[in-house]
Design an enzyme around this catalytic site. Structure first.
Site, PDB file in Angstrom:
ATOM      1  N   SER A   1       0.819  -1.214   0.000  1.00 25.37           N
ATOM      2  CA  SER A   1       0.000   0.000   0.000  1.00 25.37           C
ATOM      3  C   SER A   1       0.852   1.263   0.000  1.00 25.37           C
ATOM      4  O   SER A   1       0.493   2.262  -0.625  1.00 25.37           O
ATOM      5  CB  SER A   1      -0.955  -0.009   1.195  1.00 25.37           C
ATOM      6  OG  SER A   1      -0.237  -0.149   2.400  1.00 25.37           O
ATOM      7  N   THR A   2       2.020   1.236   0.667  1.00 24.55           N
ATOM      8  CA  THR A   2       2.859   2.443   0.698  1.00 24.55           C
ATOM      9  C   THR A   2       3.559   2.613  -0.651  1.00 24.55           C
ATOM     10  O   THR A   2       3.629   3.731  -1.179  1.00 24.55           O
ATOM     11  CB  THR A   2       3.900   2.346   1.837  1.00 24.55           C
ATOM     12  OG1 THR A   2       3.286   1.761   2.988  1.00 24.55           O
ATOM     13  CG2 THR A   2       4.434   3.711   2.204  1.00 24.55           C
TER      14      THR A   2
ATOM     15  N   GLY B   1       8.087  -0.245   0.452  1.00 25.26           N
ATOM     16  CA  GLY B   1       7.731  -0.196   1.868  1.00 25.26           C
ATOM     17  C   GLY B   1       8.428  -1.309   2.630  1.00 25.26           C
ATOM     18  O   GLY B   1       9.288  -2.020   2.088  1.00 25.26           O
TER      19      GLY B   1
ATOM     20  N   GLU C   1      11.758  -8.336  -5.179  1.00 22.17           N
ATOM     21  CA  GLU C   1      12.032  -7.176  -4.310  1.00 22.17           C
ATOM     22  C   GLU C   1      13.498  -7.150  -3.887  1.00 22.17           C
ATOM     23  O   GLU C   1      14.155  -6.113  -3.933  1.00 22.17           O
ATOM     24  CB  GLU C   1      11.141  -7.208  -3.063  1.00 22.17           C
ATOM     25  CG  GLU C   1       9.690  -6.903  -3.369  1.00 22.17           C
ATOM     26  CD  GLU C   1       8.806  -6.874  -2.126  1.00 22.17           C
ATOM     27  OE1 GLU C   1       9.322  -7.045  -1.011  1.00 22.17           O
ATOM     28  OE2 GLU C   1       7.592  -6.677  -2.290  1.00 22.17           O
TER      29      GLU C   1
ATOM     30  N   LYS D   1       5.930   1.188  11.722  1.00 23.51           N
ATOM     31  CA  LYS D   1       6.864   0.178  11.207  1.00 23.51           C
ATOM     32  C   LYS D   1       8.167   0.125  12.011  1.00 23.51           C
ATOM     33  O   LYS D   1       8.988  -0.760  11.791  1.00 23.51           O
ATOM     34  CB  LYS D   1       7.194   0.478   9.734  1.00 23.51           C
ATOM     35  CG  LYS D   1       5.975   0.603   8.823  1.00 23.51           C
ATOM     36  CD  LYS D   1       5.293  -0.722   8.647  1.00 23.51           C
ATOM     37  CE  LYS D   1       4.066  -0.724   7.785  1.00 23.51           C
ATOM     38  NZ  LYS D   1       4.252  -0.506   6.382  1.00 23.51           N
TER      39      LYS D   1
HETATM   40  C1  5RP Z   1       5.726  -6.728   0.295  1.00 28.53           C
HETATM   41  C2  5RP Z   1       6.337  -5.862   1.323  1.00 28.53           C
HETATM   42  C3  5RP Z   1       5.657  -4.566   1.633  1.00 28.53           C
HETATM   43  O1  5RP Z   1       6.518  -3.533   1.296  1.00 28.53           O
HETATM   44  C4  5RP Z   1       5.349  -4.529   3.085  1.00 28.53           C
HETATM   45  O2  5RP Z   1       4.471  -5.608   3.384  1.00 28.53           O
HETATM   46  C5  5RP Z   1       4.710  -3.209   3.491  1.00 28.53           C
HETATM   47  O3  5RP Z   1       3.431  -3.113   2.954  1.00 28.53           O
HETATM   48  P1  5RP Z   1       2.505  -1.865   3.237  1.00 28.53           P
HETATM   49  O4  5RP Z   1       3.150  -0.686   2.604  1.00 28.53           O
HETATM   50  O5  5RP Z   1       1.195  -2.229   2.603  1.00 28.53           O
HETATM   51  O6  5RP Z   1       2.395  -1.706   4.733  1.00 28.53           O
HETATM   52  O7  5RP Z   1       7.361  -6.173   1.872  1.00 28.53           O
HETATM   53  O8  5RP Z   1       6.472  -7.923   0.156  1.00 28.53           O
END
Ligand code: 5RP
Length: 227
Positions: free
Chosen positions: A27-28, A82, A103, A121
């Site tokens: 989402s971020t 994120g 990633e 976080k």
């Molecule tokens: C996906 C990730 C995302 O970056 C992590 O889960 C953060 O997600 P969000 O921005 O929705 O909190 O590592 O593999």
């Protein structure tokens, strides 16, 4: 504008004309993709984008960002994503989504890796709030689970409503609960050496910059050897 949008916008403002930019997943990261696409439209900024997952590829192309595939890349300027947890030394835990393979390849290959986070976080050690995701070859998951168990580490196969969760790399995910005395560097070494493990969610010595949004303010933290 909420904190995720703010941090996405802050990162998008740092992108320079002509850069090749890796797009994270979640989402971020989505907020960053939107803000970047907006800058490309309104300021005629030219970038080349590469996606870390089919989901971010779909979003980027719907917003008109020019995409190349990972296979076409020999280098990229910056990867922006994120994280689920950020420790004080900027070690990350990632992978609650399930696209760790691409990633980590992008985070490692990029000239810089910028991480987008909000205060929720921040942790004192990775694994504090979430288990460590471990992508495993489907045929090896039980053997890897046994090896973890032999070291006193409990793990669960990730299951979705539709059945066993399958990543975009075609792997299964074990969510492993490392006891708190396991340090990130030791977990990283152990998992890197365990046959059957394809990738895992400890991102050690990879983040160059973490942008942390809190109540409308963005703080920047750099890894000390990058400062
Ligand atoms: C996906 C990730 C995302 O970056 C992590 O889960 C953060 O997600 P969000 O921005 O929705 O909190 O590592 O593999």
């Amino acid at each position: 504008m909420d904190d995720k949008q703010l941090v996405g916008l802050s990162a998008a403002r740092k992108i320079q004309d002509g850069m090749t930019v890796g797009l994270g997943t979640g989402s971020t990261a989505n907020c960053f993709i939107e803000a970047l696409a907006q800058r490309c439209r309104s300021e005629n900024l030219r970038v080349t984008a590469v996606a870390s997952s089919p989901i971010s590829a779909i979003q980027a192309s719907a917003l008109g960002l020019p995409l190349v595939s990972l296979e076409q890349l020999s280098k990229l300027d910056v990867y922006v994503d994120g994280a689920d947890e950020v420790a004080p030394d900027l070690t990350l835990l990632k992978g609650r989504g399930q696209d760790l393979v691409r990633e980590k390849i992008l985070a490692r290959a990029a000239g810089q890796f910028w991480v987008l986070a909000d205060r929720s976080k921040l942790v004192t050690r990775v694994g504090e709030k979430f288990p460590t995701p471990i992508e495993v070859w489907p045929f090896a998951w039980q053997l890897v689970q046994s090896q973890l168990k032999a070291e006193g580490i409990d793990s669960k196969l990730r299951i979705k409503e539709s059945g066993v969760a399958l990543t975009s790399a075609g792997t299964f995910v074990l969510d492993a609960q490392f006891p708190p005395f396991w340090e990130a560097a030791a977990i990283n070494r152990f998992l890197n050496d365990l046959p059957g493990v394809v990738e895992h969610g400890i991102f050690l010595n990879l983040a160059s910059l973490v942008l942390i949004a809190t109540d409308g303010q963005v703080e920047e933290r750099r890894r000390s050897n990058d400062a």
